[in-house]
Scaffold this motif. Structure first.
Motif, PDB file in Angstrom:
ATOM      1  N   PHE A 247       0.801  -1.226   0.000  1.00 14.55           N
ATOM      2  CA  PHE A 247       0.000   0.000   0.000  1.00 14.55           C
ATOM      3  C   PHE A 247       0.832   1.274   0.000  1.00 14.55           C
ATOM      4  O   PHE A 247       0.345   2.340  -0.388  1.00 14.55           O
ATOM      5  N   TYR A 248       2.106   1.198   0.396  1.00 15.52           N
ATOM      6  CA  TYR A 248       2.836   2.439   0.634  1.00 15.52           C
ATOM      7  C   TYR A 248       3.312   3.129  -0.642  1.00 15.52           C
ATOM      8  O   TYR A 248       4.012   4.133  -0.567  1.00 15.52           O
ATOM      9  N   ILE A 249       2.885   2.663  -1.812  1.00 12.12           N
ATOM     10  CA  ILE A 249       3.048   3.486  -3.011  1.00 12.12           C
ATOM     11  C   ILE A 249       2.328   4.813  -2.804  1.00 12.12           C
ATOM     12  O   ILE A 249       2.714   5.847  -3.362  1.00 12.12           O
ATOM     13  N   ALA A 250       1.301   4.815  -1.965  1.00 13.26           N
ATOM     14  CA  ALA A 250       0.562   6.040  -1.658  1.00 13.26           C
ATOM     15  C   ALA A 250       1.179   6.817  -0.500  1.00 13.26           C
ATOM     16  O   ALA A 250       0.648   7.861  -0.107  1.00 13.26           O
ATOM     17  N   ASP A 251       2.308   6.323   0.028  1.00 12.52           N
ATOM     18  CA  ASP A 251       2.925   6.992   1.170  1.00 12.52           C
ATOM     19  C   ASP A 251       4.433   6.776   1.147  1.00 12.52           C
ATOM     20  O   ASP A 251       5.019   6.275   2.110  1.00 12.52           O
ATOM     21  N   LEU A 252       5.065   7.149   0.043  1.00 11.36           N
ATOM     22  CA  LEU A 252       6.499   6.918  -0.079  1.00 11.36           C
ATOM     23  C   LEU A 252       7.280   7.835   0.861  1.00 11.36           C
ATOM     24  O   LEU A 252       7.876   7.394   1.828  1.00 11.36           O
ATOM     25  N   GLN A 253       7.303   9.123   0.572  1.00  7.29           N
ATOM     26  CA  GLN A 253       7.959  10.111   1.412  1.00  7.29           C
ATOM     27  C   GLN A 253       7.043  11.337   1.509  1.00  7.29           C
ATOM     28  O   GLN A 253       6.169  11.514   0.665  1.00  7.29           O
ATOM     29  N   PRO A 254       7.218  12.176   2.525  1.00 10.50           N
ATOM     30  CA  PRO A 254       6.258  13.275   2.740  1.00 10.50           C
ATOM     31  C   PRO A 254       6.007  14.138   1.513  1.00 10.50           C
ATOM     32  O   PRO A 254       4.870  14.563   1.273  1.00 10.50           O
ATOM     33  N   GLU A 255       7.050  14.385   0.713  1.00  9.07           N
ATOM     34  CA  GLU A 255       6.877  15.288  -0.425  1.00  9.07           C
ATOM     35  C   GLU A 255       6.071  14.676  -1.566  1.00  9.07           C
ATOM     36  O   GLU A 255       5.580  15.400  -2.441  1.00  9.07           O
ATOM     37  N   ASN A 256       5.900  13.339  -1.605  1.00 10.81           N
ATOM     38  CA  ASN A 256       5.093  12.738  -2.664  1.00 10.81           C
ATOM     39  C   ASN A 256       4.056  11.761  -2.117  1.00 10.81           C
ATOM     40  O   ASN A 256       3.638  10.829  -2.805  1.00 10.81           O
TER      41      ASN A 256
END
Length: 596
Positions: free
Chosen positions: A260-269
């Motif tokens: 799922f973390y494709i939607a939560d990689l790093q804060p800027e994206n």
């Protein structure tokens, strides 16, 4: 070698070379044996695989022989071009610089080095390859009488062969690799062999620095808590970043084909961070990595133990009677199935739904179609029956093959021929973090969605004892697709608009399946199109003709739509402060399980 080229070399003493070779030899034999054994078990070529390839090229040969004049004309054109190339090469040797017979397409990264243009020998190699590739592609493409699906498969496998034979993939015909080999006295190839053996031991090609990222440390770091888990999911409630939030909570259903973390990689994206920052109470499903004991877990389990259980927890925790939902890719297909079932049962707990790059109609499923027909599905089922699941590494290779030059051969050259380590890149780290799929569920999905295209048909699929019909879905829906998506082509995803009876909004973003979705406003990249004319337009081309084009990310456009469906503002909700207590901090432990 040009004298004006700066050379940064590492002199390799013969003793060092001997030691390095000895180290490689000592571990390579066992690694290769282990790799071959693993490949035989996990990827062996079944009777169905061999029969599939045989049938494809038998049909191709038969169609080619049915029109010998067309084949002869193609061959004559090729030889005329090749003779022109030989003549040009001779002129270059005499100091004349003629126009090239053929040039690489714009954006072809394989031939960017100056030697491909400036050196007559490598220029000849390059153009010879491009002519042969063009001949093969055009011959296959222009064969008449092939079934469209078979034609697509033949074109794909022809392209795969042509890409593999590119001169850039071989030491002696790649000028950059030759130069590196001379400058380092072969150390690049020794390093490359080490990289190859490491990849064999791990079971996948290394696309990024795997040590540069860690889930929960510098990717998937949006704060929150896991407030529920069972044998299939963990449910994350994210920490609010605003004092007030919308009353109606939001459930995000990601695809189970990847993490799922494709939607939560790093804060800027991070799409997760953006949604939370807009004042939504966001819950995220995190699917568990299936193992052999999950072989009998089916599509209906993903409904009951997945979506329905998550809904129950979300509503109990927030004290609300209803919620909104997002489904991304396969998660959207599951959401559509759930909504159709709920409509049949009179269950109205979901008040609006957004589909991100989601296929509900599989009539044209994009490039993935080349891997899906009866014979290939039977082959997959044979593999899954042995292991209980489809190995996520197989899935990754399948999708990488669709863009082989960018996702396979680029790293083959960098890692094995240049002997370099790939650069750190969060998206490729996620792409390398594969997950498995249960045998029963995956077989159901392939057969009912891709082979039968049954989801779009009223009563075409029965779930939990109920024949479902997407046309009974009357809640507001928003479809978000991307213009260059080769996994879920936007015109096919648009068919979802015609399969729902409620008010629909369609947003078309730029770029592809991943980059077009994970496109934060701050980057100011791409464009998006929308058409709020007030009535449904059945044809996607006509919709686009009347759509307005806007610069940047589609996120704010969707956010305005979602906010309108989310009720009034209430005090921000702390994760796990009500019925369900925190189990562990986000992103949880399920997403950290690795199969490699």
């Amino acid at each position: 070698m040009s004298e004006n080229v700066a050379v940064d070399t590492k002199t390799v003493e013969s003793s060092e070379l001997s030691q390095t070779l000895a180290e490689i030899a000592s571990k390579s034999q066992q690694l290769v044996q282990d790799f071959l054994k693993r490949e035989q078990n996990a990827h062996h070529i079944s009777v169905h695989d061999a029969l599939h390839m045989s049938q494809l090229f038998q049909q191709l040969s038969a169609r080619m022989m049915s029109n010998p004049m067309a084949l002869m004309q193609a061959q004559m054109t090729f030889w005329q071009d090749y003779l022109a190339l030989v003549q040009n090469a001779t002129l270059r040797m005499l100091g004349v610089r003629p126009e090239p017979v053929i040039a690489p397409k714009k954006g072809d990264k394989r031939f960017q080095h100056e030697s491909w243009e400036e050196n007559p020998v490598f220029d000849f190699i390059k153009q010879s390859y491009l002519l042969a590739a063009e001949y093969l592609h055009s011959t296959v493409k222009n064969i008449e009488g092939l079934d469209p699906k078979r034609a697509r498969q033949v074109e794909f496998y022809t392209r795969a062969f042509v890409d593999a034979m590119a001169p850039s993939n071989f030491i002696h015909t790649n000028p950059e690799v030759l130069r590196a080999t001379l400058e380092t006295r072969g150390q690049n190839l020794l390093n490359g062999l080490k990289n190859l053996l490491d990849d064999l031991s791990r079971g996948s090609v290394k696309m990024t620095d795997l040590d540069a990222f860690e889930v929960g440390k510098n990717v998937a770091i949006s704060p929150g808590e896991v407030i529920y888990q069972n044998d299939l999911i963990q449910l994350i409630q994210y920490t609010p970043s605003t004092d007030k939030v919308y009353k109606r909570p939001l459930l995000f259903i990601p695809p189970w084909i990847n993490k799922f973390y494709i939607a939560d990689l790093q804060p800027e994206n991070s799409l997760v961070k953006y949604i939370v920052d807009q004042g939504f109470t966001l819950f995220m499903i995190s699917w568990k990595v299936p193992k052999k004991e999950d072989a009998e877990r089916g599509y209906e389990d993903y409904m009951t133990d997945g979506v329905f259980k998550a809904m129950e927890v979300v509503l109990a925790e927030t004290g609300e009677k209803d919620l909104n939902a997002i489904g991304y890719c396969l998660g959207g297909t599951l959401l559509g199935s759930v909504l159709a079932y709920m409509s049949a049962k009179g269950d109205d707990r979901i008040k609006s739904a957004a589909y991100f790059t989601t296929l509900l109609d599989f009539s044209d499923p994009g490039d993935v179609e080349v891997f899906i027909d009866e014979l290939q599905v039977k082959s997959l089922e044979e593999r899954m029956n042995r292991t209980g699941y489809l190995d996520g590494r197989n899935i990754a290779v399948t999708f990488n093959m669709l863009r082989a030059n960018d996702l396979i051969w680029q790293y083959f050259i960098n890692n094995y021929l240049h002997g370099k380590e790939p650069f750190p890149f969060d998206l490729l780290y996620w792409n390398s973090d594969a997950t498995n799929m249960p045998a029963k569920m995956h077989s159901f999905y392939l057969r009912n969605m891709y082979l039968r295209n049954a989801l779009r048909e009223p009563g075409g699929i029965t779930l939990l004892g109920e024949p479902i019909d997407l046309r009974k879905i009357k809640i507001p829906t928003c479809f978000v697709s991307t213009k260059e998506d080769h996994i879920a082509p936007w015109k096919t995803t648009y068919e979802g608009v015609n399969l729902h009876s409620g008010p629909t909004k369609f947003i078309l973003g730029g770029s592809g399946h991943i980059a077009g979705v994970m496109n934060p406003p701050a980057k100011k990249k791409y464009f998006y199109w929308t058409n709020d004319g007030g009535r449904k337009i059945a044809d996607p081309d006509k919709w686009l003709e009347k759509a307005e084009k806007y610069p940047g990310s589609w996120w704010p456009e969707w956010s305005k739509w979602a906010a309108d469906k989310s009720g009034t503002q209430v005090a921000a909700r702390k994760p796990g402060a009500n019925k369900f207590k925190p189990i562990e901090p986000a992103p949880g432990s399920y997403v950290k399980e690795r199969i490699v």
